[in-house]
Design a protein around this motif. Structure first.
Motif, PDB file in Angstrom:
ATOM      1  N   ILE A 172       0.826  -1.203   0.000  1.00  0.00           N
ATOM      2  CA  ILE A 172       0.000   0.000   0.000  1.00  0.00           C
ATOM      3  C   ILE A 172       0.864   1.258   0.000  1.00  0.00           C
ATOM      4  N   THR A 173       1.856   1.309   0.885  1.00  0.00           N
ATOM      5  CA  THR A 173       2.710   2.494   0.946  1.00  0.00           C
ATOM      6  C   THR A 173       3.515   2.657  -0.341  1.00  0.00           C
ATOM      7  N   ASP A 174       3.964   1.553  -0.914  1.00  0.00           N
ATOM      8  CA  ASP A 174       4.755   1.623  -2.143  1.00  0.00           C
ATOM      9  C   ASP A 174       3.928   2.175  -3.294  1.00  0.00           C
ATOM     10  N   MET A 175       2.707   1.641  -3.476  1.00  0.00           N
ATOM     11  CA  MET A 175       1.890   2.095  -4.600  1.00  0.00           C
ATOM     12  C   MET A 175       1.404   3.530  -4.394  1.00  0.00           C
ATOM     13  N   THR A 176       1.100   3.896  -3.150  1.00  0.00           N
ATOM     14  CA  THR A 176       0.630   5.262  -2.885  1.00  0.00           C
ATOM     15  C   THR A 176       1.762   6.262  -3.066  1.00  0.00           C
ATOM     16  N   PHE A 177       2.963   5.908  -2.607  1.00  0.00           N
ATOM     17  CA  PHE A 177       4.123   6.769  -2.785  1.00  0.00           C
ATOM     18  C   PHE A 177       4.361   7.047  -4.266  1.00  0.00           C
ATOM     19  N   GLY A 178       4.274   6.000  -5.081  1.00  0.00           N
ATOM     20  CA  GLY A 178       4.491   6.181  -6.514  1.00  0.00           C
ATOM     21  C   GLY A 178       3.473   7.113  -7.145  1.00  0.00           C
ATOM     22  N   ARG A 179       2.210   6.998  -6.736  1.00  0.00           N
ATOM     23  CA  ARG A 179       1.168   7.860  -7.306  1.00  0.00           C
ATOM     24  C   ARG A 179       1.308   9.293  -6.815  1.00  0.00           C
ATOM     25  N   LEU A 180       1.712   9.481  -5.571  1.00  0.00           N
ATOM     26  CA  LEU A 180       1.941  10.828  -5.056  1.00  0.00           C
ATOM     27  C   LEU A 180       3.112  11.498  -5.781  1.00  0.00           C
ATOM     28  N   ARG A 181       4.165  10.744  -6.012  1.00  0.00           N
ATOM     29  CA  ARG A 181       5.316  11.308  -6.725  1.00  0.00           C
ATOM     30  C   ARG A 181       4.934  11.678  -8.154  1.00  0.00           C
ATOM     31  N   GLY A 182       4.032  10.910  -8.750  1.00  0.00           N
ATOM     32  CA  GLY A 182       3.592  11.231 -10.093  1.00  0.00           C
ATOM     33  C   GLY A 182       2.751  12.500 -10.148  1.00  0.00           C
ATOM     34  N   LEU A 183       1.900  12.701  -9.149  1.00  0.00           N
ATOM     35  CA  LEU A 183       1.040  13.886  -9.116  1.00  0.00           C
ATOM     36  C   LEU A 183       1.766  15.123  -8.609  1.00  0.00           C
ATOM     37  N   PHE A 184       2.751  14.917  -7.724  1.00  0.00           N
ATOM     38  CA  PHE A 184       3.473  16.041  -7.114  1.00  0.00           C
ATOM     39  C   PHE A 184       4.981  15.833  -7.277  1.00  0.00           C
ATOM     40  N   PRO A 185       5.481  15.914  -8.499  1.00  0.00           N
ATOM     41  CA  PRO A 185       6.903  15.601  -8.740  1.00  0.00           C
ATOM     42  C   PRO A 185       7.879  16.563  -8.067  1.00  0.00           C
ATOM     43  N   ASP A 186       7.431  17.749  -7.723  1.00  0.00           N
ATOM     44  CA  ASP A 186       8.342  18.741  -7.141  1.00  0.00           C
ATOM     45  C   ASP A 186       8.310  18.743  -5.609  1.00  0.00           C
ATOM     46  N   LEU A 187       7.532  17.865  -5.010  1.00  0.00           N
ATOM     47  CA  LEU A 187       7.411  17.841  -3.562  1.00  0.00           C
ATOM     48  C   LEU A 187       8.085  16.601  -2.980  1.00  0.00           C
ATOM     49  N   ASP A 188       8.563  16.730  -1.754  1.00  0.00           N
ATOM     50  CA  ASP A 188       9.097  15.584  -1.023  1.00  0.00           C
ATOM     51  C   ASP A 188       7.929  14.818  -0.405  1.00  0.00           C
ATOM     52  N   VAL A 189       7.986  13.496  -0.475  1.00  0.00           N
ATOM     53  CA  VAL A 189       6.912  12.658   0.040  1.00  0.00           C
ATOM     54  C   VAL A 189       7.465  11.713   1.106  1.00  0.00           C
ATOM     55  N   HIS A 190       6.863  11.765   2.273  1.00  0.00           N
ATOM     56  CA  HIS A 190       7.213  10.848   3.366  1.00  0.00           C
ATOM     57  C   HIS A 190       5.909  10.363   3.992  1.00  0.00           C
ATOM     58  N   TRP A 191       6.013   9.303   4.772  1.00  0.00           N
ATOM     59  CA  TRP A 191       4.819   8.845   5.474  1.00  0.00           C
ATOM     60  C   TRP A 191       5.158   8.422   6.890  1.00  0.00           C
ATOM     61  N   ASP A 192       4.178   8.589   7.772  1.00  0.00           N
ATOM     62  CA  ASP A 192       4.320   8.180   9.164  1.00  0.00           C
ATOM     63  C   ASP A 192       4.130   6.670   9.276  1.00  0.00           C
ATOM     64  N   ALA A 193       4.476   6.139  10.435  1.00  0.00           N
ATOM     65  CA  ALA A 193       4.262   4.716  10.679  1.00  0.00           C
ATOM     66  C   ALA A 193       2.776   4.401  10.538  1.00  0.00           C
ATOM     67  N   PRO A 194       2.417   3.344   9.823  1.00  0.00           N
ATOM     68  CA  PRO A 194       1.005   2.952   9.716  1.00  0.00           C
ATOM     69  C   PRO A 194       0.408   2.739  11.106  1.00  0.00           C
ATOM     70  N   SER A 195      -0.881   3.012  11.244  1.00  0.00           N
ATOM     71  CA  SER A 195      -1.504   2.892  12.555  1.00  0.00           C
ATOM     72  C   SER A 195      -2.888   2.266  12.452  1.00  0.00           C
ATOM     73  N   VAL A 196      -3.333   1.713  13.570  1.00  0.00           N
ATOM     74  CA  VAL A 196      -4.675   1.162  13.696  1.00  0.00           C
ATOM     75  C   VAL A 196      -5.529   2.200  14.422  1.00  0.00           C
ATOM     76  N   VAL A 197      -6.622   2.604  13.796  1.00  0.00           N
ATOM     77  CA  VAL A 197      -7.466   3.683  14.321  1.00  0.00           C
ATOM     78  C   VAL A 197      -8.884   3.156  14.530  1.00  0.00           C
ATOM     79  N   ARG A 198      -9.454   3.491  15.677  1.00  0.00           N
ATOM     80  CA  ARG A 198     -10.858   3.151  15.925  1.00  0.00           C
ATOM     81  C   ARG A 198     -11.740   4.398  16.038  1.00  0.00           C
ATOM     82  N   ASP A 199     -11.118   5.552  16.032  1.00  0.00           N
ATOM     83  CA  ASP A 199     -11.871   6.800  15.980  1.00  0.00           C
ATOM     84  C   ASP A 199     -12.628   6.897  14.668  1.00  0.00           C
TER      85      ASP A 199
END
Length: 328
Positions: A138-165
């Protein structure tokens, strides 16, 4: 700690600082990130944190069982989706606790038995086991799509989390259904409007009345791209998936959105897999957060996830995209 395993953010309500620190250390070793909160700061903490996995409550929080019961009732009224895991003193069996405190708690643990806390977290917070290859994919495919849409921006992600909110993040969100032979639910992408507008490429004629449409467009496109990548990678054999779908009851539940409360319910108590992506302009320091959720509210089978089939499907898609064919 396994970096690939999703963590979960937990409100920690304990009056004794030393005990709170010990509990936080134990939770951190088992993928729980504790946020200690004083009683007088609880309301502010609930407004600040919209992505919690649960609450750890001491039976004497606030100085007495009655004070802890009042807090539990307030939590139950404000955020009933959050499971309350109650710590009780080792010398008691819980019978001396107020009935309201017992009823508001999903589970209890004894403060001289760490194993009971870990068991409660597994049952109430980490009830879905998300395989490392799934999260990595999931992170790999999303990172690739973000880089394609925003080529001039740096892309990072936080540790995946489990949310019940069930609190909505930001002002803009998109939803799209996802379905494979082993999961059914929703892909959700949400963000804040103003920070994303600031990072969109400049264009002539941009004004406030049309900016929001640009945000809508780019978030919708991102959602569609990630959905397509997920489908290609994890759908597997289409015919087998269609047969599996035909053989099971297509249960549907209504989504509920309360705009005033920034509340979104998918009609089940299932946890959400959340990954926050941070897009940053290195020149200006401006940043926007894209909050991604996978909500398998209609079906989930950890055993049905086939890593080998997913990797084979991903390789086939990449080969087709590159136009390269191997001849034997």
């Amino acid at each position: 700690m396994n970096a690939n395993k999703p963590i979960s953010k937990l409100l920690l309500l304990e009056s004794d600082t030393a005990r709170a620190q010990a509990i936080a250390r134990l939770c951190e070793e088992h993928h729980g990130i504790c946020v200690p909160v004083r009683r007088e700061a609880l309301s502010a903490a609930l407004k600040m944190h919209y992505d919690l996995g649960g609450v750890l409550l001491g039976d004497d929080f606030g100085g007495s069982h009655e004070a802890a019961a009042a807090v539990a009732l307030a939590l139950q009224a404000e955020r009933p989706e959050l499971p309350i895991v109650l710590r009780r003193a080792a010398a008691t069996n819980g019978d001396d606790l107020p009935e309201a405190l017992r009823d508001a708690s999903r589970s209890t643990w004894c403060d001289d038995d760490d194993a009971t806390l870990l068991a409660a977290l597994d049952a109430q917070v980490f009830s879905h086991d998300y395989p490392d290859p799934l999260v990595d994919g999931i992170t790999d495919m999303t990172f690739g799509r973000l880089r394609g849409l925003f080529p001039d921006l740096d892309v990072h992600w936080d540790a995946p989390s489990v949310v019940r909110d069930r609190i909505i993040f930001g002002e803009v969100l998109t939803l799209i259904p996802i379905e494979t032979a082993w999961c059914r639910g929703w892909l959700l992408m949400q963000t804040e409007e103003a920070p994303l507008i600031e990072l969109l490429p400049a264009r002539a004629g941009r004004d406030e009345s049309s900016d929001f449409r640009d945000v809508n467009g780019v978030l919708g496109e991102l959602t569609n791209l990630v959905w397509g990548a997920f489908r290609n990678r994890y759908l597997g054999n289409a015919r087998a998936s269609d047969e599996a779908g035909a053989n099971r009851t297509q249960v549907q539940v209504p989504l509920l959105i309360n705009h005033r409360r920034h509340y979104l319910s998918f009609g089940s108590d299932n946890p959400q897999l959340c990954i926050k992506y941070r897009l940053t302009d290195s020149k200006t320091g401006r940043e926007v957060v894209i909050d991604q959720r996978f909500v398998f509210s209609l079906g989930w089978s950890r055993e049905g996830f086939d890593e080998t089939a997913a990797l084979a499907a991903a390789a086939a898609v990449e080969e087709q995209a590159s136009g390269e064919l191997e001849l034997f």
